[in-house]
Design an enzyme around this catalytic site. Sequence first.
Site, PDB file in Angstrom:
ATOM      1  N   TYR A  71       0.823  -1.208   0.000  1.00  0.00           N
ATOM      2  CA  TYR A  71       0.000   0.000   0.000  1.00  0.00           C
ATOM      3  C   TYR A  71       0.861   1.265   0.000  1.00  0.00           C
ATOM      4  CZ  TYR A  71      -4.287  -2.613   0.047  1.00  0.00           C
ATOM      5  OH  TYR A  71      -5.317  -3.445  -0.342  1.00  0.00           O
ATOM      6  N   HIS A 127     -15.261   0.403  -2.061  1.00  0.00           N
ATOM      7  CA  HIS A 127     -14.166  -0.403  -1.493  1.00  0.00           C
ATOM      8  C   HIS A 127     -13.207   0.433  -0.639  1.00  0.00           C
ATOM      9  CE1 HIS A 127     -14.712  -3.758  -4.743  1.00  0.00           C
ATOM     10  NE2 HIS A 127     -15.602  -3.830  -3.792  1.00  0.00           N
TER      11      HIS A 127
HETATM   12  C1  BJW Z   1     -10.270  -0.892 -19.424  1.00  0.00           C
HETATM   13  C2  BJW Z   1      -9.174  -0.140 -19.734  1.00  0.00           C
HETATM   14  C3  BJW Z   1      -9.449   1.062 -20.348  1.00  0.00           C
HETATM   15  C4  BJW Z   1      -8.394  -1.857 -18.813  1.00  0.00           C
HETATM   16  N1  BJW Z   1     -10.708   1.422 -20.603  1.00  0.00           N
HETATM   17  N2  BJW Z   1     -11.515  -0.625 -19.623  1.00  0.00           N
HETATM   18  C5  BJW Z   1     -20.781 -14.320  -4.619  1.00  0.00           C
HETATM   19  C6  BJW Z   1     -20.247 -15.344  -5.353  1.00  0.00           C
HETATM   20  C7  BJW Z   1     -18.907 -15.725  -5.217  1.00  0.00           C
HETATM   21  C8  BJW Z   1     -18.067 -15.058  -4.321  1.00  0.00           C
HETATM   22  C9  BJW Z   1     -18.597 -14.036  -3.583  1.00  0.00           C
HETATM   23  C10 BJW Z   1     -19.935 -13.684  -3.722  1.00  0.00           C
HETATM   24  N3  BJW Z   1     -20.178 -12.634  -2.910  1.00  0.00           N
HETATM   25  C11 BJW Z   1     -19.002 -12.328  -2.265  1.00  0.00           C
HETATM   26  C12 BJW Z   1     -18.035 -13.171  -2.641  1.00  0.00           C
HETATM   27  C13 BJW Z   1     -16.612 -13.156  -2.191  1.00  0.00           C
HETATM   28  C14 BJW Z   1     -15.785 -12.057  -2.814  1.00  0.00           C
HETATM   29  C15 BJW Z   1     -15.760 -12.225  -4.324  1.00  0.00           C
HETATM   30  O1  BJW Z   1     -16.368 -11.487  -5.068  1.00  0.00           O
HETATM   31  N4  BJW Z   1     -15.023 -13.179  -4.823  1.00  0.00           N
HETATM   32  C16 BJW Z   1     -14.927 -13.367  -6.269  1.00  0.00           C
HETATM   33  C17 BJW Z   1     -13.487 -13.084  -6.744  1.00  0.00           C
HETATM   34  C18 BJW Z   1     -15.431 -14.713  -6.641  1.00  0.00           C
HETATM   35  N5  BJW Z   1     -16.301 -10.729  -2.474  1.00  0.00           N
HETATM   36  C19 BJW Z   1     -16.022 -10.191  -1.306  1.00  0.00           C
HETATM   37  O2  BJW Z   1     -15.353 -10.773  -0.480  1.00  0.00           O
HETATM   38  C20 BJW Z   1     -16.595  -8.821  -1.007  1.00  0.00           C
HETATM   39  N6  BJW Z   1     -17.269  -8.888   0.254  1.00  0.00           N
HETATM   40  C21 BJW Z   1     -18.516  -9.351   0.382  1.00  0.00           C
HETATM   41  O3  BJW Z   1     -19.235  -9.555  -0.561  1.00  0.00           O
HETATM   42  O4  BJW Z   1     -18.880  -9.548   1.687  1.00  0.00           O
HETATM   43  C22 BJW Z   1     -19.960 -10.440   1.950  1.00  0.00           C
HETATM   44  C23 BJW Z   1     -19.522 -11.873   1.622  1.00  0.00           C
HETATM   45  C24 BJW Z   1     -18.244 -12.304   1.886  1.00  0.00           C
HETATM   46  C25 BJW Z   1     -17.847 -13.613   1.544  1.00  0.00           C
HETATM   47  C26 BJW Z   1     -18.748 -14.474   0.911  1.00  0.00           C
HETATM   48  C27 BJW Z   1     -20.037 -14.012   0.612  1.00  0.00           C
HETATM   49  C28 BJW Z   1     -20.427 -12.688   0.994  1.00  0.00           C
HETATM   50  C29 BJW Z   1     -15.505  -7.782  -0.869  1.00  0.00           C
HETATM   51  C30 BJW Z   1     -14.778  -7.550  -2.140  1.00  0.00           C
HETATM   52  C31 BJW Z   1     -13.638  -6.572  -1.904  1.00  0.00           C
HETATM   53  C32 BJW Z   1     -12.737  -6.445  -3.118  1.00  0.00           C
HETATM   54  N7  BJW Z   1     -11.550  -5.767  -2.735  1.00  0.00           N
HETATM   55  C33 BJW Z   1     -10.585  -5.354  -3.747  1.00  0.00           C
HETATM   56  C34 BJW Z   1      -9.407  -4.646  -3.059  1.00  0.00           C
HETATM   57  C35 BJW Z   1      -9.782  -3.244  -2.602  1.00  0.00           C
HETATM   58  C36 BJW Z   1      -8.632  -2.567  -1.954  1.00  0.00           C
HETATM   59  C37 BJW Z   1      -7.494  -2.271  -2.888  1.00  0.00           C
HETATM   60  O5  BJW Z   1      -7.678  -1.687  -3.979  1.00  0.00           O
HETATM   61  O6  BJW Z   1      -6.380  -2.584  -2.512  1.00  0.00           O
HETATM   62  O7  BJW Z   1     -11.201  -4.474  -4.681  1.00  0.00           O
HETATM   63  S1  BJW Z   1     -10.066  -6.709  -4.765  1.00  0.00           S
HETATM   64  C38 BJW Z   1      -9.990  -5.810  -6.271  1.00  0.00           C
HETATM   65  O8  BJW Z   1     -10.997  -6.268  -7.209  1.00  0.00           O
HETATM   66  C39 BJW Z   1     -10.388  -4.373  -5.884  1.00  0.00           C
HETATM   67  C40 BJW Z   1     -11.208  -3.969  -7.072  1.00  0.00           C
HETATM   68  O9  BJW Z   1     -12.034  -2.882  -6.714  1.00  0.00           O
HETATM   69  C41 BJW Z   1     -11.974  -5.220  -7.390  1.00  0.00           C
HETATM   70  C42 BJW Z   1     -12.531  -5.276  -8.785  1.00  0.00           C
HETATM   71  O10 BJW Z   1     -11.519  -5.193  -9.735  1.00  0.00           O
HETATM   72  P1  BJW Z   1     -11.769  -4.348 -11.080  1.00  0.00           P
HETATM   73  O11 BJW Z   1     -11.941  -2.932 -10.731  1.00  0.00           O
HETATM   74  O12 BJW Z   1     -12.835  -4.972 -11.862  1.00  0.00           O
HETATM   75  O13 BJW Z   1     -10.334  -4.469 -11.769  1.00  0.00           O
HETATM   76  P2  BJW Z   1      -9.751  -5.609 -12.756  1.00  0.00           P
HETATM   77  O14 BJW Z   1      -8.296  -5.436 -12.812  1.00  0.00           O
HETATM   78  O15 BJW Z   1     -10.259  -6.939 -12.368  1.00  0.00           O
HETATM   79  O16 BJW Z   1     -10.398  -5.286 -14.168  1.00  0.00           O
HETATM   80  C43 BJW Z   1     -10.031  -4.153 -14.920  1.00  0.00           C
HETATM   81  C44 BJW Z   1     -10.942  -4.068 -16.123  1.00  0.00           C
HETATM   82  O17 BJW Z   1     -10.656  -2.872 -16.806  1.00  0.00           O
HETATM   83  C45 BJW Z   1     -10.761  -5.217 -17.137  1.00  0.00           C
HETATM   84  O18 BJW Z   1     -12.043  -5.694 -17.522  1.00  0.00           O
HETATM   85  C46 BJW Z   1     -10.073  -4.541 -18.336  1.00  0.00           C
HETATM   86  O19 BJW Z   1     -10.457  -5.090 -19.587  1.00  0.00           O
HETATM   87  C47 BJW Z   1     -10.598  -3.133 -18.199  1.00  0.00           C
HETATM   88  N8  BJW Z   1      -9.769  -2.097 -18.763  1.00  0.00           N
HETATM   89  N9  BJW Z   1      -8.000  -0.863 -19.320  1.00  0.00           N
HETATM   90  C48 BJW Z   1     -11.691   0.558 -20.227  1.00  0.00           C
HETATM   91  N10 BJW Z   1      -8.420   1.851 -20.725  1.00  0.00           N
END
Ligand code: BJW
Length: 278
Positions: A71, A127
């Site tokens: 971080y 987040h």
């Molecule tokens: C462009 C571009 C350009 C590039 N123009 N586009 C239901 C089912 C299964 C699992 C779960 C569920 N519900 C909850 C879960 C568990 C978990 C989860 O989702 N797991 C999955 C991976 C399966 N979720 C959680 O734990 C969440 N909590 C929760 O729901 O609590 C209740 C619960 C818990 C457990 C079980 C059930 C319920 C919390 C999630 C927290 C995510 N945290 C992070 C870190 C934040 C801090 C930090 O930044 O350090 O958040 S992880 C990371 O991923 C970060 C991001 O915000 C998040 C999403 O990523 P994002 O933004 O989509 O980025 P990328 O890199 O993945 O994608 C980039 C995109 O941009 C790509 O598509 C490119 O193509 C595109 N792109 N250049 C336009 N120029």
Amino acid sequence: MTSMTGPEFTEFRELFAKARSVLVLTGAGISAESGVPTFRGSGGFWRTYQATDLATPEAFKRSPSLVWEFYQYRRELMRTKEPNKGHFALAEAEKRFESEGKRFVLVTQNIDGLHRQAGSQNLIEMHGRLFTTRCTSCGFTEDNYDSPICEALRNRGSPDQAGAEIPIKDLPSCRQCQSLVRPNVVWFGEALDRDIVKKIDEEIAKCDLFLVIGTSAVVYPAAAYASWIARRGVPVAEINIESTPSTSVSTFHFEGPSGELLPILLAPTTDDKSHKDS
Ligand code: BJW
Ligand code: ZN
């Protein structure tokens, strides 16, 4: 890149002009053109670690030193970055909607603060924030822009050079109770703030157009928003350089960089302009 003259573009522009309540969700992709690394894909590595493996409570428990270095690196990086044309296009659209008595709400998964810097005000940072800390013991939360955040992290966090483990007593500490603090962000497996979830759910129920921008749509709950909204019969427009799980439920898929597409997609209509000029 999707053509900005075809029927899909014209149809989107008509809907956008008529919309009374626009909801936008952004992910790391909107900041990619500012030079901020995304989470997944080749940019999502720091040292030998996948960024998603460090954004967990387990990683912080195992090594608060390592996670704080990660971080620290991102905090220093953000000092060199600026919002791009995509962030500004969203902030300008919000202002215009507001002045016309319409709703424009931006939900971001990003912790980088670039939407705020660009001037977005009706903003939900679901987040958390990179420049806010939270005490692991008493929960005290505050903004912190110190560079470095503590002496022990000075010149640490280099993506290619690992250093010695920093003892907990030398890591950032709470000024109320001296315990270890952490970044005030939501890690995997952690619950989102209840008030924030409630606010987002209300906007989801209210919106008549949803834009999903630059997110891989794999992290819940944000990953589910497009399908929930599409199920209500509300049009969904996705802007991304590639297809995602949200593409199949989207009415529009504009393929290309958001910094290039958003200024065109969200530009004022001729009516808006004549209204402003008169
Ligand atoms: C462009 C571009 C350009 C590039 N123009 N586009 C239901 C089912 C299964 C699992 C779960 C569920 N519900 C909850 C879960 C568990 C978990 C989860 O989702 N797991 C999955 C991976 C399966 N979720 C959680 O734990 C969440 N909590 C929760 O729901 O609590 C209740 C619960 C818990 C457990 C079980 C059930 C319920 C919390 C999630 C927290 C995510 N945290 C992070 C870190 C934040 C801090 C930090 O930044 O350090 O958040 S992880 C990371 O991923 C970060 C991001 O915000 C998040 C999403 O990523 P994002 O933004 O989509 O980025 P990328 O890199 O993945 O994608 C980039 C995109 O941009 C790509 O598509 C490119 O193509 C595109 N792109 N250049 C336009 N120029
Ligand atoms: Zn404390």
